[in-house]
Write an enzyme that holds these catalytic residues in place. Structure first.
Site, PDB file in Angstrom:
ATOM      1  N   CYS A   1      -5.178  -3.080   3.023  1.00 51.02           N
ATOM      2  CA  CYS A   1      -4.946  -2.975   4.242  1.00 51.02           C
ATOM      3  C   CYS A   1      -6.152  -3.130   5.207  1.00 51.02           C
ATOM      4  O   CYS A   1      -6.435  -4.264   5.576  1.00 51.02           O
ATOM      5  CB  CYS A   1      -4.259  -1.606   4.443  1.00 51.02           C
TER       6      CYS A   1
ATOM      7  N   GLU B   1       0.744  -1.200   0.085  1.00 51.65           N
ATOM      8  CA  GLU B   1       0.027  -0.078   0.169  1.00 51.65           C
ATOM      9  C   GLU B   1       0.819   1.260  -0.029  1.00 51.65           C
ATOM     10  O   GLU B   1       1.915   1.271   0.556  1.00 51.65           O
ATOM     11  CB  GLU B   1      -0.840  -0.103   1.215  1.00 51.65           C
TER      12      GLU B   1
ATOM     13  N   LYS C   1      -9.624   1.487  -2.344  1.00 50.35           N
ATOM     14  CA  LYS C   1      -9.693   0.943  -0.990  1.00 50.35           C
ATOM     15  C   LYS C   1     -11.125   1.090  -0.457  1.00 50.35           C
ATOM     16  O   LYS C   1     -11.487   2.554  -0.735  1.00 50.35           O
ATOM     17  CB  LYS C   1      -8.813   1.513  -0.293  1.00 50.35           C
TER      18      LYS C   1
END
Length: 287
Positions: A157, A45, A116
Site C-alpha cells: 500500500c 492488504e 510494511k
C-alpha cells in the site's frame, strides 16, 4: 532473460470486521482465480480484517501461526497448485501489530514474509486522519521472494509512494513488484494509477496490486481498481470497486525488453545535493 509466460490474478475484496467471513471470501476468490487458469494469485492488504477500532483489532488478531486466513490460503495453494501472495494480514507483534504479507508456494509452504515499512500517518483535505504508527510496528527490511517465473518484490500500500524502495528491489533482481492495498477513495482517485504506472516505468518491472474496494463495515471507503501493469506502463488488467478477480498474462520477456529500451537502472548515477544560497544584489554606486 528467457521469456516465460504465466497468468497472474488479483483478488479484489471488501473485507469486514469478521475474520472468518473474510477468510472464506478470500479462499473462494483464490479458488475462482485458479479455476480461471491463474498460476499466481494475490489478495489485498488486510485480507483478513478491516477494522479501525484498535481494541477490537487487538481482540481479533493473534500470532501468524494461529491466523485462520493464512492457514486457509496455504491449503488452497496446496490444493490448487498455485502460488498465492497473501497481500497482508494483521498479526500480533508485542504491544502492537504487524501489517504482514506472505508469499505461499505451490506446495503450501511459506516462501517469504514482509512487514510494511512505511506507515500511513496522514491528514487528508476531506478531514480523514490516519495514524497507523499508533497501532502498527513498521518493518525495516525490503524483501525479494523467489517465484517459478522470477523474483517478486514485496511491498504494501503506502510503500508505493516511496520510489527508492522499488528501485532497490529492481536493482537486486525483482522482475515483478507489488503493492497490495487498501487505498482510500480520495487518494486512490488522485494517485493510484499514476503511482503504479510510474513504479513500473521507472524500474522496467511488472506491477501487480490487488486492492480493497467499496464501503466497509468500519465506515472507511477504499478505492479498489486492482491493477496489473506491464514494464512499459501499460495497464493489462483493472478491477472496479466490487469484489472479484482480474487476470492478465505475464510475459517475463517484456522486462528485459523494457530495460533494454530505456536502461534507467543501468544508467543511474550517484550524486550529491548542493544547496546554493542567493546573494544580496550589490548596491548601485551613487553619482
Amino acid at each position: 532473460m528467457t521469456s516465460i509466460r504465466f497468468k497472474a490474478a488479483c483478488v479484489q475484496m471488501r473485507s469486514g470486521r469478521d475474520p472468518l467471513k473474510n477468510r472464506d471470501a478470500a479462499a473462494a476468490l483464490v479458488r475462482e482465480a485458479a479455476a480461471q487458469g491463474a498460476d499466481f494469485v494475490q489478495t489485498p492488504e488486510m485480507t483478513s480484517l478491516v477494522c479501525r477500532d484498535r481494541a477490537e483489532l487487538f481482540d481479533k488478531v493473534g500470532p501468524e501461526e494461529q491466523d485462520p486466513t493464512l492457514a486457509a490460503l496455504r491449503e488452497v495453494a496446496r490444493e490448487r497448485g498455485v502460488v498465492v501472495h497473501l497481500g497482508s494480514i494483521a498479526v500480533k507483534d508485542g504491544d502492537k501489530v504487524a501489517n504482514r504479507a506472505f508469499l505461499i508456494g505451490q506446495d503450501g509452504g511459506i516462501v517469504a514474509s514482509y512487514d510494511k515499512i512505511h506507515l500511513y500517518d496522514v491528514d487528508l483535505p476531506n478531514g480523514e486522519s490516519w495514524r497507523e504508527s499508533a497501532t502498527y510496528t513498521g518493518g525495516d527490511r525490503a524483501v525479494l521472494a523467489e517465484t517459478p517465473w522470477g523474483w517478486l518484490g514485496l511491498t504494501i500500500c503506502y510503500d508505493v509512494r516511496f520510489a527508492a524502495l522499488y528501485k532497490a528491489l529492481a536493482e537486486n533482481g525483482a522482475s515483478f513488484l507489488s503493492a497490495p492495498a487498501a487505498f482510500t477513495k480520495q487518494t486512490g482517485e488522485a494517485h493510484w494509477h499514476v503511482l503504479h504506472r510510474a513504479r513500473a516505468i521507472e524500474t522496467g518491472s511488472f506491477m501487480i496490486s490487488a486492492a480493497q474496494g467499496g464501503l466497509h463495515e468500519d465506515g472507511r471507503e477504499t478505492y479498489g481498481h486492482s491493477l496489473i501493469v506491464d514494464p512499459w506502463g501499460r495497464v493489462l488488467a483493472e478491477g472496479g470497486t466490487e469484489p472479484g478477480v482480474i487476470l492478465a498474462e505475464i510475459d517475463t520477456g517484456l522486462v528485459a525488453e523494457a530495460r533494454g529500451r530505456i536502461p534507467t537502472l543501468k544508467n543511474a548515477r550517484g550524486f550529491q545535493v548542493e544547496a546554493v544560497a542567493a546573494t544580496a544584489p550589490a548596491k548601485a554606486a551613487s553619482a
